[in-house]
Design a protein around this motif. Structure first.
Motif, PDB file in Angstrom:
ATOM      1  N   VAL A  41       0.885  -1.241  -0.011  1.00 12.77           N
ATOM      2  CA  VAL A  41       0.127   0.030  -0.033  1.00 12.77           C
ATOM      3  C   VAL A  41       0.939   1.276   0.015  1.00 12.77           C
ATOM      4  CG1 VAL A  41      -1.536   1.350   1.404  1.00 12.77           C
ATOM      5  CG2 VAL A  41      -2.093  -1.207   1.079  1.00 12.77           C
ATOM      6  N   VAL A  42       1.847   1.376   0.874  1.00 14.38           N
ATOM      7  CA  VAL A  42       2.886   2.446   0.784  1.00 14.38           C
ATOM      8  C   VAL A  42       3.292   3.143  -0.454  1.00 14.38           C
ATOM      9  CG1 VAL A  42       4.931   3.498   2.030  1.00 14.38           C
ATOM     10  CG2 VAL A  42       3.073   2.274   3.269  1.00 14.38           C
ATOM     11  N   PRO A  43       4.044   1.931  -1.415  1.00  4.85           N
ATOM     12  CA  PRO A  43       4.491   2.580  -2.567  1.00  4.85           C
ATOM     13  C   PRO A  43       3.407   2.988  -3.511  1.00  4.85           C
ATOM     14  CG  PRO A  43       5.361   0.451  -2.002  1.00  4.85           C
ATOM     15  CD  PRO A  43       4.256   1.009  -1.028  1.00  4.85           C
ATOM     16  N   VAL A  44       2.360   2.290  -3.431  1.00  6.68           N
ATOM     17  CA  VAL A  44       1.415   2.839  -4.314  1.00  6.68           C
ATOM     18  C   VAL A  44       0.785   3.967  -3.999  1.00  6.68           C
ATOM     19  CG1 VAL A  44      -1.004   1.850  -5.123  1.00  6.68           C
ATOM     20  CG2 VAL A  44       0.903   0.254  -5.138  1.00  6.68           C
ATOM     21  N   GLY A  45       0.257   4.038  -2.864  1.00  7.48           N
ATOM     22  CA  GLY A  45      -0.166   5.516  -2.166  1.00  7.48           C
ATOM     23  C   GLY A  45       0.741   6.719  -2.427  1.00  7.48           C
ATOM     24  N   TYR A  46       2.083   6.208  -2.298  1.00  7.95           N
ATOM     25  CA  TYR A  46       2.993   7.489  -2.355  1.00  7.95           C
ATOM     26  C   TYR A  46       3.181   7.874  -4.032  1.00  7.95           C
ATOM     27  CZ  TYR A  46       7.288  10.195  -2.233  1.00  7.95           C
ATOM     28  OH  TYR A  46       8.082  11.207  -2.260  1.00  7.95           O
ATOM     29  N   ASP A  74       2.744  11.405  -7.766  1.00 11.28           N
ATOM     30  CA  ASP A  74       2.875  11.167  -9.129  1.00 11.28           C
ATOM     31  C   ASP A  74       4.486  10.966  -9.419  1.00 11.28           C
ATOM     32  OD1 ASP A  74       1.866  10.833 -11.467  1.00 11.28           O
ATOM     33  OD2 ASP A  74       1.960  12.820 -12.444  1.00 11.28           O
ATOM     34  N   SER A  75       5.151  10.265  -8.502  1.00 11.77           N
ATOM     35  CA  SER A  75       6.590   9.929  -8.936  1.00 11.77           C
ATOM     36  C   SER A  75       7.058   9.028  -7.420  1.00 11.77           C
ATOM     37  CB  SER A  75       7.555  11.251  -9.058  1.00 11.77           C
ATOM     38  OG  SER A  75       7.506  11.852  -7.696  1.00 11.77           O
ATOM     39  N   VAL A  76       8.352   8.475  -7.569  1.00  9.39           N
ATOM     40  CA  VAL A  76       8.731   7.773  -6.678  1.00  9.39           C
ATOM     41  C   VAL A  76      10.186   8.487  -6.144  1.00  9.39           C
ATOM     42  CG1 VAL A  76       7.926   5.654  -7.108  1.00  9.39           C
ATOM     43  CG2 VAL A  76       9.937   6.284  -8.058  1.00  9.39           C
ATOM     44  N   PRO A  77      10.598   8.196  -4.937  1.00 14.06           N
ATOM     45  CA  PRO A  77      12.088   8.980  -4.534  1.00 14.06           C
ATOM     46  C   PRO A  77      12.946   8.492  -5.264  1.00 14.06           C
ATOM     47  CG  PRO A  77      10.788   7.957  -2.744  1.00 14.06           C
ATOM     48  CD  PRO A  77       9.882   7.569  -3.710  1.00 14.06           C
ATOM     49  N   PHE A  78      13.703   9.373  -5.559  1.00  6.33           N
ATOM     50  CA  PHE A  78      15.021   9.073  -6.386  1.00  6.33           C
ATOM     51  C   PHE A  78      14.722   8.659  -7.893  1.00  6.33           C
ATOM     52  CE2 PHE A  78      16.148   7.065  -2.234  1.00  6.33           C
ATOM     53  CZ  PHE A  78      16.914   8.165  -1.706  1.00  6.33           C
ATOM     54  N   LEU A  99      12.779   1.114  -1.313  1.00  7.51           N
ATOM     55  CA  LEU A  99      12.808   1.886  -0.254  1.00  7.51           C
ATOM     56  C   LEU A  99      11.390   2.040   0.553  1.00  7.51           C
ATOM     57  CD1 LEU A  99      14.531   3.703   1.836  1.00  7.51           C
ATOM     58  CD2 LEU A  99      13.898   5.591   0.509  1.00  7.51           C
ATOM     59  N   LEU A 100      10.581   2.451  -0.215  1.00 10.48           N
ATOM     60  CA  LEU A 100       9.137   2.777   0.366  1.00 10.48           C
ATOM     61  C   LEU A 100       8.457   1.436   0.842  1.00 10.48           C
ATOM     62  CD1 LEU A 100       7.648   5.302  -2.202  1.00 10.48           C
ATOM     63  CD2 LEU A 100       8.310   5.668   0.144  1.00 10.48           C
ATOM     64  N   ALA A 101       8.900   0.525   0.032  1.00 13.46           N
ATOM     65  CA  ALA A 101       8.302  -0.792   0.466  1.00 13.46           C
ATOM     66  C   ALA A 101       9.013  -1.389   1.607  1.00 13.46           C
ATOM     67  CB  ALA A 101       8.343  -1.975  -0.626  1.00 13.46           C
ATOM     68  N   GLY A 102      10.181  -1.146   1.840  1.00 15.45           N
ATOM     69  CA  GLY A 102      10.770  -1.521   3.303  1.00 15.45           C
ATOM     70  C   GLY A 102      10.393  -0.685   4.368  1.00 15.45           C
ATOM     71  N   LEU A 103      10.083   0.586   4.097  1.00 17.23           N
ATOM     72  CA  LEU A 103       9.674   1.419   5.147  1.00 17.23           C
ATOM     73  C   LEU A 103       8.210   0.874   5.495  1.00 17.23           C
ATOM     74  CD1 LEU A 103      11.010   4.955   4.308  1.00 17.23           C
ATOM     75  CD2 LEU A 103      11.784   3.454   6.154  1.00 17.23           C
ATOM     76  N   GLY A 104       7.338   0.776   4.513  1.00 22.65           N
ATOM     77  CA  GLY A 104       5.913   0.350   4.675  1.00 22.65           C
ATOM     78  C   GLY A 104       5.960  -1.066   5.402  1.00 22.65           C
ATOM     79  N   ALA A 105       6.883  -2.156   5.213  1.00 21.81           N
ATOM     80  CA  ALA A 105       6.948  -3.087   5.671  1.00 21.81           C
ATOM     81  C   ALA A 105       7.091  -3.046   7.353  1.00 21.81           C
ATOM     82  CB  ALA A 105       7.715  -4.226   5.049  1.00 21.81           C
ATOM     83  N   VAL A 106       8.205  -2.275   7.516  1.00 21.07           N
ATOM     84  CA  VAL A 106       8.697  -2.083   8.890  1.00 21.07           C
ATOM     85  C   VAL A 106       7.437  -1.275   9.488  1.00 21.07           C
ATOM     86  CG1 VAL A 106      10.203  -0.836  10.273  1.00 21.07           C
ATOM     87  CG2 VAL A 106      11.112  -2.090   8.567  1.00 21.07           C
ATOM     88  N   GLY A 107       6.857  -0.415   9.265  1.00 19.25           N
ATOM     89  CA  GLY A 107       5.678   0.202   9.711  1.00 19.25           C
ATOM     90  C   GLY A 107       4.652  -0.721   9.926  1.00 19.25           C
TER      91      GLY A 107
END
Length: 70
Positions: A18-23, A28-32, A40-48
């Motif tokens: 959900v976190v990468p899709v929502g971001y 309308d873009s991803v970091p980097f 990075l977003l998937a990892g942060l979402g998984a930890v959270g």
């Protein structure tokens, strides 16, 4: 104990998706601007999600049971 572990795993999987899709939908873009940002977003979402699932096992267990019933 097992309920807390399973809800933690479910929360990690749910938020990792959900976190990468929502971001992306929100900004309308991803970091980097590349695949590393999605990871990075998937990892942060998984930890959270794992932390939230461990803290609130009844809520995530209820959501998991309702999704499995369909």
């Amino acid at each position: 104990m097992a309920k807390r572990i399973f809800s933690s795993i479910f929360g990690a999987i749910l938020f990792a998706i959900v976190v990468p899709v929502g971001y992306y939908l929100g900004f309308d873009s991803v970091p980097f601007g590349e695949f590393k940002g999605v990871i990075l977003l998937a990892g942060l979402g998984a930890v959270g999600g794992a932390v939230l699932g461990a803290c609130f096992p009844k809520v995530f267990g209820f959501i998991f049971d309702n999704l499995i019933d369909y």
